[in-house]
Design a protein around this motif. Structure first.
Motif, short mmCIF file in Angstrom:
data_model
loop_
_atom_site.label_atom_id
_atom_site.label_comp_id
_atom_site.label_asym_id
_atom_site.label_seq_id
_atom_site.Cartn_x
_atom_site.Cartn_y
_atom_site.Cartn_z
N ILE A 139 5.76 -6.18 -4.99
CA ILE A 139 4.39 -6.13 -5.51
C ILE A 139 3.49 -5.55 -4.43
CG2 ILE A 139 2.40 -7.52 -6.23
CD1 ILE A 139 4.28 -9.42 -7.59
N CYS A 140 2.66 -4.59 -4.81
CA CYS A 140 1.76 -3.97 -3.83
C CYS A 140 0.49 -4.77 -3.67
CB CYS A 140 1.45 -2.52 -4.23
SG CYS A 140 0.35 -2.37 -5.66
N ALA A 141 -0.36 -4.35 -2.74
CA ALA A 141 -1.58 -5.10 -2.42
C ALA A 141 -2.71 -4.84 -3.39
CB ALA A 141 -2.02 -4.75 -0.99
N ASP A 142 -2.54 -3.91 -4.32
CA ASP A 142 -3.58 -3.57 -5.29
C ASP A 142 -3.45 -4.47 -6.51
OD1 ASP A 142 -5.48 -2.48 -6.90
OD2 ASP A 142 -4.54 -0.51 -7.10
N ASP A 143 -4.42 -5.37 -6.72
CA ASP A 143 -4.37 -6.31 -7.85
C ASP A 143 -4.46 -5.59 -9.19
OD1 ASP A 143 -4.15 -8.46 -6.12
OD2 ASP A 143 -6.33 -8.79 -6.02
N GLY A 144 -5.01 -4.37 -9.19
CA GLY A 144 -5.15 -3.63 -10.44
C GLY A 144 -3.91 -2.86 -10.83
N CYS A 145 -2.85 -2.97 -10.06
CA CYS A 145 -1.62 -2.23 -10.32
C CYS A 145 -0.71 -3.04 -11.25
CB CYS A 145 -0.89 -1.93 -9.00
SG CYS A 145 0.68 -1.07 -9.20
N SER A 146 0.02 -2.34 -12.11
CA SER A 146 0.96 -3.02 -13.00
C SER A 146 2.21 -3.44 -12.25
CB SER A 146 1.36 -2.09 -14.15
OG SER A 146 2.07 -0.96 -13.66
N HIS A 147 2.43 -2.87 -11.05
CA HIS A 147 3.59 -3.17 -10.18
C HIS A 147 4.93 -2.76 -10.81
CE1 HIS A 147 0.67 -5.26 -7.81
NE2 HIS A 147 0.48 -6.20 -8.70
N VAL A 148 4.88 -1.94 -11.85
CA VAL A 148 6.12 -1.46 -12.46
C VAL A 148 6.74 -0.36 -11.60
CG1 VAL A 148 7.15 -0.33 -14.46
CG2 VAL A 148 5.40 -2.09 -14.78
N GLY A 149 5.91 0.61 -11.21
CA GLY A 149 6.43 1.73 -10.44
C GLY A 149 5.72 1.94 -9.13
N CYS A 150 5.06 0.89 -8.60
CA CYS A 150 4.37 1.04 -7.31
C CYS A 150 5.40 1.15 -6.19
CB CYS A 150 3.41 -0.11 -7.06
SG CYS A 150 4.17 -1.74 -6.95
N ARG A 151 4.95 1.62 -5.04
CA ARG A 151 5.89 1.98 -3.98
C ARG A 151 6.76 0.82 -3.49
NH1 ARG A 151 6.33 6.60 -0.84
NH2 ARG A 151 8.28 6.41 0.31
N PRO A 152 6.23 -0.39 -3.29
CA PRO A 152 7.11 -1.48 -2.84
C PRO A 152 8.27 -1.74 -3.80
CG PRO A 152 4.83 -2.08 -2.48
CD PRO A 152 4.80 -0.81 -3.28
N ALA A 153 7.99 -1.76 -5.12
CA ALA A 153 9.06 -1.97 -6.10
C ALA A 153 10.04 -0.81 -6.08
CB ALA A 153 8.47 -2.15 -7.50
N LEU A 154 9.49 0.40 -5.99
CA LEU A 154 10.33 1.59 -5.97
C LEU A 154 11.23 1.61 -4.73
CD1 LEU A 154 10.96 4.38 -7.21
CD2 LEU A 154 9.13 5.30 -5.81
N ASP A 155 10.67 1.30 -3.57
CA ASP A 155 11.46 1.30 -2.34
C ASP A 155 12.62 0.33 -2.43
OD1 ASP A 155 9.99 3.24 -1.06
OD2 ASP A 155 8.67 1.84 -0.01
N PHE A 156 12.35 -0.84 -2.98
CA PHE A 156 13.42 -1.84 -3.10
C PHE A 156 14.55 -1.33 -3.99
CE2 PHE A 156 15.44 -5.36 -5.36
CZ PHE A 156 15.88 -6.14 -4.31
N MET A 157 14.20 -0.79 -5.15
CA MET A 157 15.23 -0.32 -6.09
C MET A 157 16.02 0.86 -5.52
SD MET A 157 13.56 -0.70 -9.90
CE MET A 157 11.89 -0.20 -9.53
#
Length: 580
Positions: A139-157
């Motif tokens: 989960i990224c630091a932006d509360d307005g993000c859906s966190h589906v494809g944000c960079r932290p989730a992407l990096d992990f996958m």
């Protein structure tokens, strides 16, 4: 136990039929009559507990070391049975063993992989169950993000995908390929390059993902320079060829830079700003036309970027062919020193990209929420990602003029010696209590070290180093040019700290602006005797300050549990103000 996804023994990696979902054996639906399901589920739980529980560390016979510090205990027989790769590793065919330890960087050489990704893959090898995406790192630091494809989730996958391929776990490769294909439309255009690069490493195992990523990049506005920096040459040629076939060639983003721009870029790659200056004299192009600042911010070190800025020949708010300002690019680089350098040169934090993002939002979407929300203990470096966000947040709140005089400096009065001593001590404390923030400010202000002018040639500085340069107590004291230059640099360091790191400055104010120090710093119309007394008290307080910090540092190092109520700054303030 939560419901998990479990793989069957099928080696089919093309479809979803090789995956079935089960929960605990006790919760199986009546329709499931296979007597093997419950025993297999219990076996999975038992093997998983061997990996997850520290109670079984005693029977581990190998360790995988991550980042040179954290270690993951593993069992050779289990990993060898589950992965041909580990069978080769433990038989001595791959990797180098050092006292039962294997470096992750040697096992997975082509891509940087984090601790959480390694744990996720190893947990699957033990239990056969695929863990849910860990929220703390996805989960990224932006509360307005859906966190589906944000960079932290992407990096992990992407990291799990690469490790699964490297460890020869075909079914896990298939699963994460499908996951990435499902979210590809939610991923920022620039982040597609990360997926494409890893998919290319996985070769035919990720052929569908590779094809889809290439199709997306071909139709994007990503310029050739970015492509060449991020991808292999064969992939870049394939992308450019497809663009020409589709009639997409023509815009600047799809054409190769001319030779003059390439020469400037090569000079920047060599950190040779003087050569850049010479090339500009040929008048074939300008820094703005070559997007030289964008290039330096993205690919060069911080010093090269600062030197290029100091030429004063480029528009710090210039946009490249994709509509990005230099500050937007710096937000993706995540280097606080570069961001502060740009802001001090007039970069506007309010400028938007073509899709409506500020530099702050770009930075937040790239930062893990766990890193942003992590409390930073004084004396320890702040995470760079979080520091970048704090700087940009502060820049949006206020944009003061550079060189504004602080209240503390005004209190120092006209006595140059006392003012210089004050600055030396304040910057030194900042370096000790907030090392990362202090380094950013000191580097930009070009301050090399602290306490260049100690109270005596035989005294030790707060940083623990002995200096023998200039004695500020020699009588009569004469202000030299080196003192003035030093004072100017230290003043700039303090001003930068107050502008971009107000949290840290507030702590320093509580120490440096204590009643005793403020009174001593203001000399006004004091008589010579009064000045002598104040000077003696100032020396005493500096000894107290040094002793207080040393004691707190020793106490902190001995303690295994940190407590904010016993922080260094509070300890120092209490010792300076024993009555409070």
């Amino acid at each position: 136990m939560d419901s998990r996804t479990v793989f069957s023994d099928s080696n089919d990696i093309s479809g979803s039929s090789s995956i079935c979902c089960v929960s605990n054996a006790e919760n199986l639906s009546p329709e499931i009559t296979d007597p093997n399901i419950a025993p297999l589920n219990r076996l999975s739980e038992n093997l998983g507990s061997i990996f997850e529980s520290p109670d079984f560390d005693f029977c581990s016979d190998a360790r995988i070391v991550v980042d040179g510090s954290r270690e993951v205990p593993v069992h050779r027989c289990i990993l060898s049975a589950r992965s041909p790769f580990f069978k080769n590793v433990f038989s001595g065919s791959v990797g180098k063993e050092r006292n039962g330890k294997f470096e992750l960087k040697e096992l997975a050489k082509d891509f940087d992989v984090g601790f959480d990704s390694l744990v996720a893959v190893l947990a699957y090898l033990y239990s056969g169950k695929v863990r849910l995406l860990p929220k703390d790192v996805c989960i990224c630091a932006d509360d307005g993000c859906s966190h589906v494809g944000c960079r932290p989730a992407l990096d992990f996958m992407v990291e799990v995908l690469y490790l699964s391929f490297t460890f020869q776990i075909s079914e896990l490769v298939a699963l994460y390929q499908r996951r990435l294909l499902d979210i590809l439309d939610e991923v920022a255009t620039d982040d597609i390059l990360v997926i494409l690069s890893v998919a290319n490493m996985c070769d035919k195992s990720c052929e569908r993902l590779l094809t889809k990523c290439i199709e997306t990049v071909v139709k994007s506005d990503i310029d050739i320079v970015t492509l060449e920096k991020a991808l292999s040459q064969d992939i870049v040629k394939q992308i450019m060829s497809s663009r020409r076939e589709l009639g997409l060639a023509g815009p600047e983003s799809n054409s190769f830079p001319d030779k003059h721009v390439k020469r400037i870029h090569r000079a920047l790659d060599s950190d040779d700003v003087e050569l850049v200056r010479m090339l500009l004299k040929e008048a074939h192009t300008t820094l703005d036309d070559a997007h030289a600042l964008h290039y330096a911010v993205a690919y060069c070190d911080a010093k090269t970027t600062t030197d290029l800025l100091d030429l004063g020949l480029a528009d710090v708010n210039h946009r490249n062919s994709r509509g990005y300002t230099v500050l937007h690019v710096s937000a993706t680089r995540k280097d606080p020193k570069i961001i502060v350098s740009l802001l001090t040169k007039g970069a506007r934090p309010s400028d938007l990209t073509l899709d409506g993002r500020k530099a702050l939002q770009i930075s937040m979407r790239l930062t893990k929420a766990v890193d942003y929300n992590k409390s930073t203990e004084e004396g320890k470096a702040s995470p760079k990602d979080r520091l970048c966000i704090e700087v940009l947040e502060q820049a949006e709140r206020r944009d003061p003029l550079l060189g504004e005089a602080s209240f503390s400096l005004a209190m120092a009065g006209d006595d140059m010696r006392m003012r210089l001593l004050y600055l030396e001590n304040r910057v030194c404390l900042a370096k000790l209590l907030f090392p990362m923030e202090a380094k950013v400010a000191m580097d930009i202000a070009q301050v090399d070290g602290t306490l260049e002018f100690p109270l005596s040639s035989n005294s030790w500085s707060l940083a623990g180093r002995q200096r023998t340069t200039v004695d500020l107590n020699e009588a009569p004291f004469k202000i030299e040019e080196e003192h003035l230059n030093r004072m100017k640099a230290l003043s700039k360091t303090v001003d930068l700290g107050k502008r971009f790191f107000p949290r840290c400055s507030d702590v320093l104010n509580k120490i440096m602006d204590a009643d005793d120090l403020s009174e001593l710093a203001y000399l006004g119309k004091d008589t010579p005797d009064e000045r002598m007394l104040k000077k003696r008290r100032y020396l005493e307080l500096q000894v107290i300050l040094n002793k207080a910090f040393s004691e707190d540092k020793v106490e902190y190092e001995k303690s295994t549990i940190s407590s904010s109520s016993s922080s260094t700054s509070i300890g120092v303030v209490n010792k300076l103000n024993p009555k409070k």
